[in-house]
Design a protein around this motif. Structure first.
Motif, PDB file in Angstrom:
ATOM      1  N   ALA A 246      36.985  30.847  48.868  1.00 49.55           N
ATOM      2  CA  ALA A 246      38.076  31.620  48.278  1.00 49.55           C
ATOM      3  C   ALA A 246      38.859  32.371  49.340  1.00 49.55           C
ATOM      4  CB  ALA A 246      37.523  32.615  47.259  1.00 49.55           C
ATOM      5  N   SER A 247      40.169  32.342  49.208  1.00 43.28           N
ATOM      6  CA  SER A 247      40.991  33.291  49.970  1.00 43.28           C
ATOM      7  C   SER A 247      41.527  34.300  48.948  1.00 43.28           C
ATOM      8  CB  SER A 247      42.115  32.583  50.730  1.00 43.28           C
ATOM      9  OG  SER A 247      42.857  31.745  49.862  1.00 43.28           O
ATOM     10  N   THR A 248      42.416  33.838  48.067  1.00 39.35           N
ATOM     11  CA  THR A 248      42.931  34.730  47.027  1.00 39.35           C
ATOM     12  C   THR A 248      41.866  35.001  45.961  1.00 39.35           C
ATOM     13  OG1 THR A 248      45.159  33.893  47.340  1.00 39.35           O
ATOM     14  CG2 THR A 248      44.706  34.999  45.248  1.00 39.35           C
ATOM     15  N   ILE A 249      41.706  36.257  45.639  1.00 34.81           N
ATOM     16  CA  ILE A 249      40.842  36.666  44.523  1.00 34.81           C
ATOM     17  C   ILE A 249      41.782  37.311  43.497  1.00 34.81           C
ATOM     18  CG2 ILE A 249      38.897  38.137  43.811  1.00 34.81           C
ATOM     19  CD1 ILE A 249      37.851  36.351  45.970  1.00 34.81           C
ATOM     20  N   LEU A 250      41.857  36.761  42.303  1.00 29.75           N
ATOM     21  CA  LEU A 250      42.787  37.289  41.303  1.00 29.75           C
ATOM     22  C   LEU A 250      42.200  38.525  40.629  1.00 29.75           C
ATOM     23  CD1 LEU A 250      43.875  33.890  39.715  1.00 29.75           C
ATOM     24  CD2 LEU A 250      45.047  35.215  41.497  1.00 29.75           C
ATOM     25  N   LEU A 251      43.032  39.541  40.524  1.00 31.85           N
ATOM     26  CA  LEU A 251      42.615  40.764  39.848  1.00 31.85           C
ATOM     27  C   LEU A 251      43.312  40.793  38.490  1.00 31.85           C
ATOM     28  CD1 LEU A 251      42.868  43.195  42.900  1.00 31.85           C
ATOM     29  CD2 LEU A 251      40.907  41.890  42.105  1.00 31.85           C
ATOM     30  N   PRO A 252      42.555  41.015  37.422  1.00 31.18           N
ATOM     31  CA  PRO A 252      43.111  40.834  36.079  1.00 31.18           C
ATOM     32  C   PRO A 252      44.043  41.942  35.615  1.00 31.18           C
ATOM     33  CG  PRO A 252      40.794  41.460  35.958  1.00 31.18           C
ATOM     34  CD  PRO A 252      41.116  41.287  37.408  1.00 31.18           C
ATOM     35  N   THR A 253      43.958  43.129  36.194  1.00 33.83           N
ATOM     36  CA  THR A 253      44.811  44.219  35.681  1.00 33.83           C
ATOM     37  C   THR A 253      45.510  44.939  36.829  1.00 33.83           C
ATOM     38  OG1 THR A 253      43.052  45.870  35.835  1.00 33.83           O
ATOM     39  CG2 THR A 253      43.215  44.665  33.754  1.00 33.83           C
TER      40      THR A 253
ATOM     41  N   ASP B  22      45.799  48.433  41.757  1.00 30.09           N
ATOM     42  CA  ASP B  22      46.107  49.744  42.328  1.00 30.09           C
ATOM     43  C   ASP B  22      44.890  50.367  43.006  1.00 30.09           C
ATOM     44  OD1 ASP B  22      48.686  49.544  41.495  1.00 30.09           O
ATOM     45  OD2 ASP B  22      48.438  50.772  39.690  1.00 30.09           O
ATOM     46  N   ASN B  23      43.710  49.978  42.554  1.00 35.96           N
ATOM     47  CA  ASN B  23      42.479  50.559  43.112  1.00 35.96           C
ATOM     48  C   ASN B  23      41.697  49.557  43.948  1.00 35.96           C
ATOM     49  OD1 ASN B  23      42.501  53.295  41.889  1.00 35.96           O
ATOM     50  ND2 ASN B  23      42.585  52.075  40.001  1.00 35.96           N
ATOM     51  N   LYS B  24      42.415  48.597  44.541  1.00 30.89           N
ATOM     52  CA  LYS B  24      41.675  47.512  45.188  1.00 30.89           C
ATOM     53  C   LYS B  24      40.849  47.977  46.388  1.00 30.89           C
ATOM     54  CE  LYS B  24      45.297  45.388  48.100  1.00 30.89           C
ATOM     55  NZ  LYS B  24      46.469  46.232  47.980  1.00 30.89           N
ATOM     56  N   GLU B  25      41.214  49.130  46.963  1.00 27.26           N
ATOM     57  CA  GLU B  25      40.419  49.652  48.090  1.00 27.26           C
ATOM     58  C   GLU B  25      38.948  49.823  47.728  1.00 27.26           C
ATOM     59  OE1 GLU B  25      41.277  50.056  51.224  1.00 27.26           O
ATOM     60  OE2 GLU B  25      43.325  49.401  50.796  1.00 27.26           O
ATOM     61  N   SER B  26      38.709  50.073  46.451  1.00 29.81           N
ATOM     62  CA  SER B  26      37.324  50.347  46.058  1.00 29.81           C
ATOM     63  C   SER B  26      36.573  49.074  45.652  1.00 29.81           C
ATOM     64  CB  SER B  26      37.309  51.347  44.889  1.00 29.81           C
ATOM     65  OG  SER B  26      37.957  50.738  43.769  1.00 29.81           O
ATOM     66  N   LEU B  27      37.266  47.932  45.680  1.00 27.84           N
ATOM     67  CA  LEU B  27      36.606  46.694  45.249  1.00 27.84           C
ATOM     68  C   LEU B  27      35.929  46.002  46.423  1.00 27.84           C
ATOM     69  CD1 LEU B  27      39.413  45.143  43.002  1.00 27.84           C
ATOM     70  CD2 LEU B  27      37.370  46.385  42.245  1.00 27.84           C
ATOM     71  N   ARG B  28      34.705  45.551  46.207  1.00 24.76           N
ATOM     72  CA  ARG B  28      34.042  44.808  47.281  1.00 24.76           C
ATOM     73  C   ARG B  28      34.639  43.402  47.374  1.00 24.76           C
ATOM     74  NH1 ARG B  28      27.581  43.479  48.201  1.00 24.76           N
ATOM     75  NH2 ARG B  28      27.719  43.293  50.466  1.00 24.76           N
ATOM     76  N   LEU B  29      35.009  42.866  46.224  1.00 31.08           N
ATOM     77  CA  LEU B  29      35.548  41.511  46.167  1.00 31.08           C
ATOM     78  C   LEU B  29      37.056  41.598  45.948  1.00 31.08           C
ATOM     79  CD1 LEU B  29      34.124  38.797  46.279  1.00 31.08           C
ATOM     80  CD2 LEU B  29      34.164  38.747  43.787  1.00 31.08           C
ATOM     81  N   ARG B  30      37.838  41.309  46.986  1.00 40.24           N
ATOM     82  CA  ARG B  30      39.278  41.459  46.803  1.00 40.24           C
ATOM     83  C   ARG B  30      40.098  40.460  47.586  1.00 40.24           C
ATOM     84  NH1 ARG B  30      40.656  46.678  50.534  1.00 40.24           N
ATOM     85  NH2 ARG B  30      42.723  45.746  50.539  1.00 40.24           N
ATOM     86  N   TYR B  31      39.543  39.903  48.669  1.00 39.60           N
ATOM     87  CA  TYR B  31      40.285  38.927  49.470  1.00 39.60           C
ATOM     88  C   TYR B  31      39.279  38.187  50.352  1.00 39.60           C
ATOM     89  CZ  TYR B  31      43.636  36.953  52.779  1.00 39.60           C
ATOM     90  OH  TYR B  31      44.357  36.099  53.563  1.00 39.60           O
TER      91      TYR B  31
END
Ligand SMILES: *Cc1c(COP(=O)(O)O)cnc(C)c1O
Length: 386
Positions: free
Chosen positions: A32-39, A44-53
């Motif tokens: 995976a390169s792109t990880i789709l975020l559903p909302t 807006d809070n992607k800094e806190s996500l472990r899985l994001r890119y």
């Protein structure tokens, strides 16, 4: 982070989460390169996500990070595409103009080269120190010393360092300690338990275990993580999920492989000691080795890599011995299932301590073959020396 389980159980289970992967026993390869975020809220809070890119990790690389933390008893881990990249990420993280680093004179060649090239250009000074240093390392510390680099045992000459003493002195002076822990595979030695801040490995070696993968691992205390991660992210370091998968697969058999490397390596080392052609065996597991007590203090066993010195001979005879091997291969690296043997010349790496062998140094990796077959092959090789 110290696990409640023993090392063999840890390498069998660390990083696994079958429930999160449809019951699959091993974490699958997520490409995976792109990880789709559903909302939008998640975006807006992607800094806190472990899985994001993809570059910031996939479930497969995260599983390997978790497993490395469990293996090395560390708070955090970072994964690099080679052992050398793990080394350079760590050194770059503490480099700034005017800084000073202390590096053991027994360090891996490319570690020294990084100090002499990239660090020097950045205005960082390196002082090499005697691997036998303990308490007395304090005399080499300057106000601008930022980091002390260890490698135990040295992967060419096999000196064991007094790691806990160096770590204690460094900590009392606010200096970060790093160790190249490749030789132990992280199985026989847990540097963070002895006060070291960062343990790196060429995962290429024992973690992979099959000579088909390049990998670097950085295991660290929480206190060092943000600094390391900053360098890591700025350089865009990442590994592919296929490689993380192979590393996890290798890790599952690390314990049984290391125990066999220990037993077979010692058997070959003891046999070598009794041969007329051999003047010295450099294996810390041998009772008469000068580092034996230190080794017993720190290590739960020995890997398959060690050295020995044979009587001085000419290159032509040496070629007869080496070219005739069928089980022992000649090549860089080690830590795979197969045995290797190469002539080596560790003296060229030394700058503050001299290493003068009384003959030709040989580096051997005892793989998972039956040691009796390996011994027969070395015997025949010695006979070819004439
Ligand atoms: C091989 C090795 C490295 C470098 O690992 P690569 O994956 O080849 O870059 C680092 N340290 C030691 C002790 C090694 O033997």
């Amino acid at each position: 982070m110290k696990s409640e389980y023993r090392p063999d159980t840890i390498v069998t289970h660390a990083g696994r989460d079958p429930a999160a992967h449809h019951g699959a026993v091993s974490v699958p390869v997520y490409r995976a390169s792109t990880i789709l975020l559903p909302t939008l809220e998640m975006l807006d809070n992607k800094e806190s996500l472990r899985l994001r890119y993809g570059r910031r990790g996939t479930p497969t690389t995260h599983a390997l990070e978790d497993a490395i933390c469990a293996l090395e008893n560390s708070d955090r881990a970072l994964l690099a595409p080679s052992g050398v990249m793990a080394i350079s990420v760590v050194l770059m993280s503490y480099a700034e103009p005017g800084a000073h680093v202390l590096v053991t004179d027994s360090a891996y060649g490319p570690t020294r080269k990084f100090c002499e090239s990239v660090l020097r250009k950045m205005g960082v000074t390196t002082t090499y120190y005697d691997p036998a240093a303990g308490e007395d390392i304090e005399a080499l510390i300057r106000p601008e010393t930022r980091l002390i680099w260890m490698e135990s045992p040295g992967s060419q000459t096999f000196e064991i360092q007094d790691v806990a003493t160096i770590a204690r002195v460094a900590r009392s002076r606010g200096i970060v300690t790093v160790i190249d822990n490749t030789w132990s595979g992280g199985y026989f030695f847990k540097p963070l338990d002895h006060g070291v801040d960062i343990s790196i490995q060429a995962g290429t070696k024992y973690i992979s275990g099959h000579s088909d993968l390049m990998l670097g691992t950085i295991a660290c205390r929480a206190s060092e993580y943000e600094r390391l991660r900053e360098t890591y992210l700025r350089f865009g370091v990442c590994i592919g999920s296929d490689d993380a998968y192979l590393a996890l697969r290798g890790l599952r058999t690390l314990a049984v492989r290391m125990r066999q490397h220990h037993v077979a390596g010692l058997e070959v080392a003891q046999w070598l000691q009794q041969q007329d052609e051999v003047v010295q065996v450099l294996h810390p597991g041998l009772p008469d080795n000068p580092y034996h007590n230190l080794w017993k203090n720190y290590f739960g066993g020995a890997s398959g890599l060690f050295g020995f010195i044979i009587r001085e001979t000419d290159r032509k005879r040496l070629a007869r011995m080496f070219d005739g091997f069928s089980l022992f291969g000649m090549g860089s690296s080690w830590g795979g299932f197969e045995s290797l043997m190469t002539p080596s010349n560790p003296s060229v790496y030394r700058t503050v301590t001299s290493w003068v062998p009384n003959g030709q140094t040989v580096r051997i990796h005892v793989g998972l073959e039956d040691p009796r077959d390996l011994i027969a092959e070395i015997r025949a090789g010695f006979d070819r020396l004439g």
